[in-house]
Design a protein around this motif. Structure first.
Motif, mmCIF file in Angstrom:
data_model
loop_
_atom_site.group_PDB
_atom_site.id
_atom_site.type_symbol
_atom_site.label_atom_id
_atom_site.label_comp_id
_atom_site.label_asym_id
_atom_site.label_seq_id
_atom_site.Cartn_x
_atom_site.Cartn_y
_atom_site.Cartn_z
ATOM 1 N N ARG A 265 64.111 -15.062 -69.946
ATOM 2 C CA ARG A 265 63.709 -15.762 -68.835
ATOM 3 C C ARG A 265 64.591 -16.639 -68.664
ATOM 4 O O ARG A 265 64.234 -17.793 -67.201
ATOM 5 C CB ARG A 265 62.022 -16.265 -69.732
ATOM 6 N N VAL A 266 64.694 -17.635 -69.844
ATOM 7 C CA VAL A 266 65.277 -19.658 -68.753
ATOM 8 C C VAL A 266 66.615 -18.824 -68.331
ATOM 9 O O VAL A 266 67.089 -19.420 -66.838
ATOM 10 C CB VAL A 266 66.432 -19.973 -70.128
ATOM 11 N N MET A 267 67.389 -17.726 -68.811
ATOM 12 C CA MET A 267 68.149 -17.424 -68.141
ATOM 13 C C MET A 267 68.308 -16.605 -65.967
ATOM 14 O O MET A 267 68.880 -17.379 -65.518
ATOM 15 C CB MET A 267 69.461 -15.390 -68.714
ATOM 16 N N THR A 268 67.475 -16.512 -65.936
ATOM 17 C CA THR A 268 66.522 -15.244 -65.063
ATOM 18 C C THR A 268 66.199 -17.116 -64.016
ATOM 19 O O THR A 268 66.910 -16.309 -62.838
ATOM 20 C CB THR A 268 65.699 -14.796 -65.364
ATOM 21 N N ARG A 269 65.231 -17.767 -64.471
ATOM 22 C CA ARG A 269 65.534 -18.993 -63.799
ATOM 23 C C ARG A 269 66.779 -20.070 -63.493
ATOM 24 O O ARG A 269 66.770 -19.862 -61.967
ATOM 25 C CB ARG A 269 64.690 -19.954 -64.536
ATOM 26 N N LEU A 270 67.605 -19.680 -64.333
ATOM 27 C CA LEU A 270 68.987 -20.374 -64.127
ATOM 28 C C LEU A 270 69.662 -19.337 -62.880
ATOM 29 O O LEU A 270 70.383 -20.289 -62.008
ATOM 30 C CB LEU A 270 69.808 -20.866 -65.422
ATOM 31 N N HIS A 271 69.624 -18.363 -63.371
ATOM 32 C CA HIS A 271 70.157 -17.207 -61.986
ATOM 33 C C HIS A 271 69.614 -17.791 -60.461
ATOM 34 O O HIS A 271 70.311 -17.975 -59.640
ATOM 35 C CB HIS A 271 69.752 -15.859 -62.579
ATOM 36 N N HIS A 272 67.893 -18.075 -60.397
ATOM 37 C CA HIS A 272 67.846 -17.781 -59.468
ATOM 38 C C HIS A 272 67.774 -19.455 -59.390
ATOM 39 O O HIS A 272 68.734 -20.114 -57.443
ATOM 40 C CB HIS A 272 65.701 -17.783 -59.525
ATOM 41 N N GLU A 273 68.035 -20.220 -59.791
ATOM 42 C CA GLU A 273 67.889 -21.729 -59.437
ATOM 43 C C GLU A 273 69.287 -21.711 -58.878
ATOM 44 O O GLU A 273 70.036 -22.225 -57.991
ATOM 45 C CB GLU A 273 68.156 -22.760 -60.345
ATOM 46 N N LEU A 274 71.065 -21.168 -59.210
ATOM 47 C CA LEU A 274 72.299 -21.442 -58.566
ATOM 48 C C LEU A 274 72.244 -20.429 -57.540
ATOM 49 O O LEU A 274 72.850 -21.124 -56.854
ATOM 50 C CB LEU A 274 72.692 -20.754 -60.280
ATOM 51 N N ALA A 275 71.943 -19.041 -57.620
ATOM 52 C CA ALA A 275 71.579 -18.959 -56.226
ATOM 53 C C ALA A 275 70.750 -19.868 -55.288
ATOM 54 O O ALA A 275 71.858 -19.228 -54.036
ATOM 55 C CB ALA A 275 70.638 -17.671 -56.605
ATOM 56 N N GLU A 276 69.691 -20.509 -55.200
ATOM 57 C CA GLU A 276 69.328 -21.435 -54.239
ATOM 58 C C GLU A 276 70.801 -22.288 -53.997
ATOM 59 O O GLU A 276 70.772 -22.728 -53.052
ATOM 60 C CB GLU A 276 68.189 -22.309 -55.098
ATOM 61 N N VAL A 277 71.046 -23.038 -54.707
ATOM 62 C CA VAL A 277 71.913 -23.752 -54.422
ATOM 63 C C VAL A 277 73.604 -23.330 -54.207
ATOM 64 O O VAL A 277 73.727 -23.892 -52.930
ATOM 65 C CB VAL A 277 72.827 -24.943 -55.873
ATOM 66 N N LYS B 28 76.482 -11.331 -61.852
ATOM 67 C CA LYS B 28 76.255 -11.196 -62.247
ATOM 68 C C LYS B 28 76.520 -12.770 -63.542
ATOM 69 O O LYS B 28 77.212 -13.700 -63.361
ATOM 70 C CB LYS B 28 77.916 -10.754 -63.284
ATOM 71 N N MET B 29 75.531 -12.829 -64.526
ATOM 72 C CA MET B 29 75.527 -14.028 -65.416
ATOM 73 C C MET B 29 75.539 -13.689 -67.100
ATOM 74 O O MET B 29 75.029 -12.502 -67.192
ATOM 75 C CB MET B 29 74.790 -14.820 -65.228
ATOM 76 N N ASP B 30 76.628 -14.542 -67.279
ATOM 77 C CA ASP B 30 76.391 -13.260 -69.380
ATOM 78 C C ASP B 30 77.433 -14.635 -70.603
ATOM 79 O O ASP B 30 78.026 -15.845 -69.860
ATOM 80 C CB ASP B 30 77.843 -12.564 -69.392
ATOM 81 N N LEU B 31 76.621 -14.795 -71.121
ATOM 82 C CA LEU B 31 76.863 -15.649 -72.061
ATOM 83 C C LEU B 31 77.735 -15.493 -73.003
ATOM 84 O O LEU B 31 77.956 -13.926 -73.281
ATOM 85 C CB LEU B 31 76.140 -16.465 -72.994
ATOM 86 N N LYS B 32 79.070 -15.821 -73.502
ATOM 87 C CA LYS B 32 80.366 -14.934 -74.191
ATOM 88 C C LYS B 32 81.090 -16.098 -74.865
ATOM 89 O O LYS B 32 80.851 -17.712 -74.878
ATOM 90 C CB LYS B 32 81.634 -14.657 -73.518
ATOM 91 N N GLN B 33 81.025 -15.531 -76.107
ATOM 92 C CA GLN B 33 81.650 -16.610 -77.252
ATOM 93 C C GLN B 33 82.627 -16.266 -77.912
ATOM 94 O O GLN B 33 83.183 -15.140 -77.660
ATOM 95 C CB GLN B 33 80.949 -15.839 -78.686
ATOM 96 N N ASP C 101 79.467 -14.462 -62.452
ATOM 97 C CA ASP C 101 80.201 -14.695 -61.124
ATOM 98 C C ASP C 101 79.081 -13.910 -59.892
ATOM 99 O O ASP C 101 78.505 -13.635 -59.619
ATOM 100 C CB ASP C 101 80.136 -12.966 -62.266
ATOM 101 N N PHE C 102 80.309 -15.274 -58.848
ATOM 102 C CA PHE C 102 78.707 -14.203 -57.624
ATOM 103 C C PHE C 102 79.392 -14.561 -56.357
ATOM 104 O O PHE C 102 80.086 -14.910 -55.510
ATOM 105 C CB PHE C 102 78.629 -16.071 -56.635
ATOM 106 N N PRO C 103 80.140 -13.306 -56.053
ATOM 107 C CA PRO C 103 81.217 -12.478 -55.501
ATOM 108 C C PRO C 103 80.663 -13.053 -54.028
ATOM 109 O O PRO C 103 79.899 -12.508 -53.801
ATOM 110 C CB PRO C 103 81.402 -11.146 -55.375
ATOM 111 N N TYR C 104 81.130 -13.675 -53.078
ATOM 112 C CA TYR C 104 80.695 -14.465 -51.913
ATOM 113 C C TYR C 104 80.756 -13.209 -51.100
ATOM 114 O O TYR C 104 82.469 -12.681 -51.039
ATOM 115 C CB TYR C 104 80.877 -15.718 -51.256
#
Lengths: 90, 264
Positions: A37-49, A62-67, A77-80
């Motif tokens: 849920r936090v990732m989805t919220r971050l996704h929306h907020e980033l997209a908004e900005v 696309k959003m991902d956490l990598k180790q 990834d925000f392909p514009y």
């Protein structure tokens, strides 16, 4: 040196050091495991900005956490398709 | 204004209730006024561990439902001055209480007591949020094993998010023998993983089971290693500077054995 002496005495590695090693690994994972849920919220907020500056289609994001070793990396990834030049001058 | 401290752990069975009973009693023995609050609604135990189970008439639920005044619900421990218990309701469950209601009780108790110790239930759900709602500080209890430490780390994260500070660690059921032969993590190992302030180490003490059987907290009979450890923690809570006791066995033979068997 130390290891070979211990091997000479037929000692296996101590279970307490194995415990510590395993705990460190699993706790690092626990700490960085982000709630969906936090990732989805971050996704929306980033997209908004980003939408103020770029034009992109929401379903291409696309959003991902990598180790990598001991650290975690957030990859987004925000392909514009277009850059809003008007915003640049404000 | 008194301090509200939540005693918590994440994992069950590591000694939260025993620690709350002993620290509460120890603080009272140090002439502090103390209220211990059982926040484990539906699974209350602090009353029986403290030996006060036969004297419970009202619970925090009755206070919340305005069935009685808070002062009337408090049970006074007659063995020491200044120690009170607020029991949890046994016939309700954790969802019957709101965090704000627990906070209101803690805020009221802190006006009349130096310390308010809240015994949290295990888990990270509602019972934990209720127990920590009114707390400024936390004591996290862990034992030196993988599951308790992992759960402690999770709880520490939640306490940090709730801006509860300081968070002090108690390592319970510590066995110098097992540490000596390498089957138990020592306090440095645990601190290296959890990375919070250590307020005390309580050694494994067979006296604990006897004291719970009788309903007489260990600290009433000083002399046992567990009682002394709890007294030291209580003193540290009151601000006294007492170095952490080193339980690890020393001696030439031990050093020789440890040299050959030591960890990497």
């Amino acid at each position: 040196m130390n290891l070979s002496i211990r091997q000479l005495f037929g000692r296996k590695p101590k279970s307490s050091s194995i415990a510590k090693q395993r705990l460190k690994l699993v706790i690092t994972q626990d700490r960085f495991d982000v709630d969906d849920r936090v990732m989805t919220r971050l996704h929306h907020e980033l997209a908004e900005v980003l939408a103020k500056y770029f034009e992109f289609s929401a379903n291409s994001v696309k959003m991902d956490l990598k180790q990598e070793g001991n650290s975690y990396i957030l990859v987004a990834d925000f392909p514009y398709t277009k850059f809003h030049e008007t915003n640049m001058r404000q | 204004m008194g301090r509200v401290i939540v005693v918590t752990s994440g994992k069950g069975g590591v000694g939260k209730t025993t620690s709350t009973a002993n620290l509460g009693t120890a603080l009272a023995l140090l002439d502090k006024t103390v209220a211990v609050v059982d926040a484990d609604v539906g699974l209350r135990n602090l009353d029986i561990v403290m030996g006060l189970e036969s004297r419970i008439v009202y619970t925090s639920m009755d206070v919340i439902e305005k069935q009685c005044e808070l002062s009337k619900a408090l049970v006074r421990d007659r063995r020491v001055d200044g120690l009170m218990l607020l029991a949890a309701s046994q016939k309700n469950n954790k969802d019957d209480i709101q965090p704000e209601q627990m906070k209101a009780i803690c805020d009221k108790l802190r006006t009349t007591h130096d310390f308010v110790l809240v015994d949290s239930p295990a888990g990270i759900e509602r019972g934990f949020s209720n127990a920590s709602a009114g707390a400024d500080e936390a004591i996290v209890i862990t034992t030196p094993d993988v599951s308790a430490i992992r759960d402690a780390d999770r709880i520490i994260g939640l306490l940090q998010n709730a801006r509860i500070e300081p968070i002090n660690l108690v390592i319970n059921r510590f066995s110098p023998q097992l540490v000596g032969n390498g089957s138990m993590m020592d306090q440095d190992d645990v601190l290296d993983i959890l990375n919070i302030e250590l307020i005390g180490v309580v050694p494994e003490d067979s006296g604990v089971i006897n004291s719970t059987n009788r309903g007489i907290p260990l600290v009433y009979e000083d002399g046992s290693p567990g009682a002394q450890a709890y007294m030291r923690i209580a003193r540290r809570l009151t601000g006294q500077r007492i170095p952490i006791h080193n339980f690890e066995q020393k001696g030439l033979l031990n050093n020789i054995v440890n040299w050959f068997t030591r960890k990497k």
